[in-house]
Design an enzyme around this catalytic site. Sequence first.
Site, PDB file in Angstrom:
ATOM      1  CB  SER B 121      -0.947  -0.067   1.202  1.00 33.72           C
ATOM      2  OG  SER B 121      -1.869   0.982   1.179  1.00 33.72           O
ATOM      3  CG  HIS B 163      -5.548  -0.153  -1.284  1.00 30.54           C
ATOM      4  ND1 HIS B 163      -5.811  -1.263  -0.509  1.00 30.54           N
ATOM      5  CD2 HIS B 163      -4.624   0.571  -0.595  1.00 30.54           C
ATOM      6  CE1 HIS B 163      -5.090  -1.201   0.610  1.00 30.54           C
ATOM      7  NE2 HIS B 163      -4.355  -0.109   0.573  1.00 30.54           N
ATOM      8  CD  GLU B 190      -7.831  -3.898  -1.279  1.00 28.78           C
ATOM      9  OE1 GLU B 190      -8.530  -4.873  -0.950  1.00 28.78           O
ATOM     10  OE2 GLU B 190      -8.054  -2.723  -0.899  1.00 28.78           O
TER      11      GLU B 190
END
Lengths: 258, 258
Positions: B121, B163, B190
């Site tokens: 992330s 994401h 993800e």
Amino acid sequence: MAIGGAEDRTSDSIILRRFAMLCGNGTARISVIPSASRIRNAGEQYRRVLHDIGAAQVEVLRISERSDARDEGIVKTLRESTGIFLTGGSQVRLARMIGGTPVGDAISELNRAGVPVAGTSAGASVMSSVMVAGGRSGTSPRSSMARFSRGLGLIDSVIIDQHFAERDRVSRLVAMVGYNPGLLGIGIDEDTAALISPDRFIEVIGRGSVLIVDGSEMQTDIEHVQPAAPPTISNAVIHFIGEGGRYSLDERNVVPQD
Amino acid sequence: MAIGGAEDRTSDSIILRRFAMLCGNGTARISVIPSASRIRNAGEQYRRVLHDIGAAQVEVLRISERSDARDEGIVKTLRESTGIFLTGGSQVRLARMIGGTPVGDAISELNRAGVPVAGTSAGASVMSSVMVAGGRSGTSPRSSMARFSRGLGLIDSVIIDQHFAERDRVSRLVAMVGYNPGLLGIGIDEDTAALISPDRFIEVIGRGSVLIVDGSEMQTDIEHVQPAAPPTISNAVIHFIGEGGRYSLDERNVVPQD
């Protein structure tokens, strides 16, 4: 004129005004076909709005089952139109109701003869020969996203999706073109229209974008992977086109602006 | 190894296992840097998971302000690592904490020398030189979506978003590449990782896709339009790559599979 749904109907109504103008405004005779929708008065709102912005005559054709689409009176009214408007709802329902009927045939013939046909949401998707029939969106592409059906065939070699950015449908359109690299994917945002001229140029009108997915050079393993697994889809060429932008369907490129 | 966030940590943990293996498993000494996160024990979970899947030694480096990133003990531990893991949180916070510090410099040098660096992330986005700093997503591209900052510079000429499908960031990445057609956009879903090898190939691991946006041939008016209006961005070449797929950063193409 393929509209991405949720076009402005209460403020300056740029898209519907343009359509009314194309139909002749003060001399317009527009037929509204609300058959995509299950809502009883779906056509009525468009009748009122199109009339308010200047279209002389607007009539809602009551086609709520396949037999209505063979009704001679309805076909006659339709054949006298200077413009045809297809509301939103379900494109599958609309195709089932009028595909291959005298009404469906009349729409194709009139449009080929130069009568403008506008469709919003489902009414936009139904315009192509191969039509998006549904499918999940919201992840990267999956083969399971690509569900096709037969549309009205007003425009060939494209597939039209709508509510496009709003419903996160980029991946779905890429997956569909992955199955049919010969098709050009056209994704239209809400309150946005792709105006397709007889000489096969697209002009973009409205608040959002039109996304073109060109699969000419595409390579993919989409037919080999499991429906829920992500395929590899390479060399898709995409164009996001905003208000006033133009795209040539034959040259497959964005027309440079002055 | 850039991970799109939300990687599996409880089941077969394919991505973290691959990272632990690259770090040497039974001989691994992994430093976890949790500074992107405001949560106090953000590093602890990774320490436990990486240890459980076979990494011999895993240490969480306590860097919670910039002065910690100059601490000689921390830098020494870091320099003895065979692998470095950057947790999620905010990439802006992480860059602010360690960018241009001895810890930041050590990460770059070690990585250049062959020590694997994984980030999930925010920890993935921070790896590039020009980094995505934020910006709205969920519509077709807008110039207002492109907000940049400086990253750690482990890999040049790319911009990494994460994401990706889950937060509908295709348009944002296209807009960012629109501002920097020299950059290659890399969008990672993800539970999916882009493993970038020293010879500059990307290998995709995990459950989702990696989207590459190549702006080499792109043309756009993005700098002329209003921030909230849709620009035209044409000739973006995109590649969705699934598990096992490979992409050459130098050749800018997907490597054909056997």
